[in-house]
Design a protein around this motif. Structure first.
Motif, PDB file in Angstrom:
ATOM      1  N   TRP A 286       0.871  -1.159   0.000  1.00 22.84           N
ATOM      2  CA  TRP A 286       0.000   0.000   0.000  1.00 22.84           C
ATOM      3  C   TRP A 286       0.913   1.216   0.000  1.00 22.84           C
ATOM      4  N   ASN A 287       1.306   1.666  -1.195  1.00 28.42           N
ATOM      5  CA  ASN A 287       2.257   2.761  -1.344  1.00 28.42           C
ATOM      6  C   ASN A 287       3.554   2.437  -0.588  1.00 28.42           C
ATOM      7  N   ASN A 288       3.849   3.126   0.505  1.00 32.68           N
ATOM      8  CA  ASN A 288       5.112   2.905   1.197  1.00 32.68           C
ATOM      9  C   ASN A 288       4.987   1.949   2.391  1.00 32.68           C
ATOM     10  N   VAL A 289       3.907   1.186   2.456  1.00 30.60           N
ATOM     11  CA  VAL A 289       3.725   0.155   3.480  1.00 30.60           C
ATOM     12  C   VAL A 289       3.655  -1.195   2.788  1.00 30.60           C
ATOM     13  N   LEU A 290       4.496  -2.131   3.232  1.00 31.20           N
ATOM     14  CA  LEU A 290       4.595  -3.446   2.595  1.00 31.20           C
ATOM     15  C   LEU A 290       4.368  -4.535   3.635  1.00 31.20           C
ATOM     16  N   PHE A 291       3.424  -5.425   3.351  1.00 30.77           N
ATOM     17  CA  PHE A 291       3.241  -6.648   4.142  1.00 30.77           C
ATOM     18  C   PHE A 291       3.692  -7.823   3.287  1.00 30.77           C
ATOM     19  N   TYR A 292       4.473  -8.734   3.869  1.00 24.84           N
ATOM     20  CA  TYR A 292       4.993  -9.855   3.088  1.00 24.84           C
ATOM     21  C   TYR A 292       5.055 -11.123   3.929  1.00 24.84           C
ATOM     22  N   VAL A 293       5.046 -12.240   3.242  1.00 29.00           N
ATOM     23  CA  VAL A 293       5.318 -13.538   3.847  1.00 29.00           C
ATOM     24  C   VAL A 293       6.554 -14.099   3.163  1.00 29.00           C
ATOM     25  N   LYS A 294       7.229 -15.008   3.855  1.00 28.04           N
ATOM     26  CA  LYS A 294       8.484 -15.544   3.332  1.00 28.04           C
ATOM     27  C   LYS A 294       8.620 -17.008   3.722  1.00 28.04           C
ATOM     28  N   GLY A 295       9.465 -17.723   2.994  1.00 26.51           N
ATOM     29  CA  GLY A 295       9.715 -19.117   3.306  1.00 26.51           C
ATOM     30  C   GLY A 295      10.938 -19.613   2.569  1.00 26.51           C
ATOM     31  N   GLY A 296      11.570 -20.650   3.128  1.00 22.27           N
ATOM     32  CA  GLY A 296      12.756 -21.190   2.485  1.00 22.27           C
ATOM     33  C   GLY A 296      13.530 -22.099   3.413  1.00 22.27           C
ATOM     34  N   ALA A 297      14.860 -22.025   3.317  1.00 23.65           N
ATOM     35  CA  ALA A 297      15.757 -22.890   4.077  1.00 23.65           C
ATOM     36  C   ALA A 297      16.384 -22.130   5.239  1.00 23.65           C
ATOM     37  N   ALA A 298      16.728 -22.887   6.291  1.00 27.31           N
ATOM     38  CA  ALA A 298      17.370 -22.304   7.471  1.00 27.31           C
ATOM     39  C   ALA A 298      18.492 -23.222   7.942  1.00 27.31           C
ATOM     40  N   VAL A 299      19.515 -22.615   8.538  1.00 25.69           N
ATOM     41  CA  VAL A 299      20.610 -23.372   9.134  1.00 25.69           C
ATOM     42  C   VAL A 299      20.917 -22.775  10.500  1.00 25.69           C
ATOM     43  N   VAL A 300      21.175 -23.653  11.485  1.00 26.30           N
ATOM     44  CA  VAL A 300      21.404 -23.229  12.868  1.00 26.30           C
ATOM     45  C   VAL A 300      22.675 -23.894  13.381  1.00 26.30           C
ATOM     46  N   ASP A 301      23.508 -23.123  14.087  1.00 28.02           N
ATOM     47  CA  ASP A 301      24.725 -23.645  14.715  1.00 28.02           C
ATOM     48  C   ASP A 301      24.440 -23.880  16.194  1.00 28.02           C
ATOM     49  N   ASP A 302      24.412 -25.162  16.610  1.00 26.54           N
ATOM     50  CA  ASP A 302      24.078 -25.549  17.983  1.00 26.54           C
ATOM     51  C   ASP A 302      25.301 -26.047  18.735  1.00 26.54           C
ATOM     52  N   LYS A 303      25.292 -25.817  20.046  1.00 26.86           N
ATOM     53  CA  LYS A 303      26.263 -26.435  20.944  1.00 26.86           C
ATOM     54  C   LYS A 303      25.475 -27.023  22.117  1.00 26.86           C
ATOM     55  N   TYR A 304      25.729 -28.313  22.402  1.00 24.51           N
ATOM     56  CA  TYR A 304      25.029 -29.023  23.472  1.00 24.51           C
ATOM     57  C   TYR A 304      26.027 -29.447  24.538  1.00 24.51           C
ATOM     58  N   ASP A 305      25.583 -29.397  25.795  1.00 25.56           N
ATOM     59  CA  ASP A 305      26.426 -29.830  26.905  1.00 25.56           C
ATOM     60  C   ASP A 305      25.623 -30.706  27.862  1.00 25.56           C
ATOM     61  N   LEU A 306      26.308 -31.706  28.416  1.00 27.87           N
ATOM     62  CA  LEU A 306      25.813 -32.497  29.540  1.00 27.87           C
ATOM     63  C   LEU A 306      26.588 -32.060  30.776  1.00 27.87           C
ATOM     64  N   LEU A 307      25.879 -31.625  31.813  1.00 28.64           N
ATOM     65  CA  LEU A 307      26.516 -31.151  33.030  1.00 28.64           C
ATOM     66  C   LEU A 307      26.001 -31.937  34.235  1.00 28.64           C
ATOM     67  N   ILE A 308      26.821 -31.953  35.272  1.00 25.44           N
ATOM     68  CA  ILE A 308      26.362 -32.510  36.545  1.00 25.44           C
ATOM     69  C   ILE A 308      25.398 -31.505  37.168  1.00 25.44           C
ATOM     70  N   ALA A 309      24.225 -31.969  37.531  1.00 22.28           N
ATOM     71  CA  ALA A 309      23.145 -31.096  37.988  1.00 22.28           C
ATOM     72  C   ALA A 309      23.438 -30.511  39.364  1.00 22.28           C
ATOM     73  N   PRO A 310      22.853 -29.351  39.666  1.00 19.84           N
ATOM     74  CA  PRO A 310      22.977 -28.764  41.007  1.00 19.84           C
ATOM     75  C   PRO A 310      22.500 -29.745  42.074  1.00 19.84           C
ATOM     76  N   GLY A 311      23.210 -29.732  43.227  1.00 19.80           N
ATOM     77  CA  GLY A 311      22.875 -30.636  44.322  1.00 19.80           C
ATOM     78  C   GLY A 311      23.672 -31.919  44.326  1.00 19.80           C
ATOM     79  N   PHE A 312      24.489 -32.130  43.288  1.00 27.21           N
ATOM     80  CA  PHE A 312      25.342 -33.317  43.216  1.00 27.21           C
ATOM     81  C   PHE A 312      26.813 -32.881  43.233  1.00 27.21           C
TER      82      PHE A 312
END
Length: 253
Positions: free
Chosen positions: A143-169
């Protein structure tokens, strides 16, 4: 009689001199009518580059994979949340009110969260997202200078996972297994953008990333520890500022 004759002659003289006097007047100047006023129409076409920042949260559900049978044992779920900042570059073209585009986006992230396993109380599961990227197509309506859009495609994520000794131990907080994982998936999103100057725009955008399930092998010092199946989705809200070039600022009248 002489008076009547003199009056008639005077009247004739005045009548004959009138056209000559009119001819001596300057011609009325011609003035061109001003062009009609028209409203400029904002055009979204062109290349653009920009920056973004906001907040994101990743939902992570872990299951311990038993070594022999592959049976899954529930290790619980947690949200990994935090801030993000990055940039995007893309191209849009406009046809009537419809706007189409392609975009690449890359972000640094600091999403982190953890939970205590309900089936192994001494185990704390932690997820961190350091970065993510999106490669998407767009379709929008302007609408002139206002734009509404939708998008879709591929995504990539860099994860780091850890196993820790829980509190209380004994040794609480000690890492006894880690893994890094680059995960690919799909993404959908939507945004609302406002052009506040011929080449500048600002907007709000939401993205959801689908990453599904994946087996992740944990190790410590190169030695295998255990396998966890991690199910992950990510939700992201961003504020974006773009600079556009290579397209007209005013397209139509």
């Amino acid at each position: 009689m002489n008076k009547i004759l003199f009056g008639a002659i005077s009247a004739m003289a005045v009548g004959l001199s009138a056209p000559a006097s009119a001819a001596d007047l300057a011609a009325r100047p011609y003035t061109k009518a001003p062009p009609p006023m028209v409203a400029a129409i904002y055009d979204w076409s062109g290349f653009y580059i920009g920056i973004n920042g906001g907040w994101g949260s990743s939902r992570n559900c872990w299951d311990f994979v038993t070594p022999v049978t592959g049976t899954l044992v529930n290790d619980g779920c947690h949200d990994a949340s935090g801030g993000t900042v990055g940039g995007q570059i893309g191209y849009r073209w406009q046809s009537a009110n419809w706007v189409f585009g392609l975009e690449g986006q890359g972000n640094w992230a600091d999403f982190s969260g953890s939970n205590i396993s309900p089936t192994a109380p001494a185990q704390q599961n932690r997820t961190r997202i350091d970065a993510f990227g999106l490669i998407t197509g767009q379709i929008g309506y302007a609408w002139n200078n206002v734009l509404f859009y939708v998008k879709g495609g591929a995504a990539v994520v860099d994860d780091k996972y850890d196993l820790l000794i829980a509190p209380g131990f004994v040794g609480a907080g000690t890492i006894f297994g880690s893994a890094r994982d680059t995960r690919w998936g799909g993404t959908v999103g939507a945004g609302l953008e406002f052009g506040f100057a011929p080449n500048w725009s600002v907007g709000l955008e939401y993205n959801h990333i689908f990453l599904g399930d994946r087996n992740v092998d944990f190790s410590l010092g190169g030695a295998f520890v255990q396998t966890e199946r991690v199910r992950q989705d990510v939700d992201i809200g961003l504020v974006r500022v773009n600079y556009r070039w290579g397209g007209p600022a005013i397209a139509r009248y």
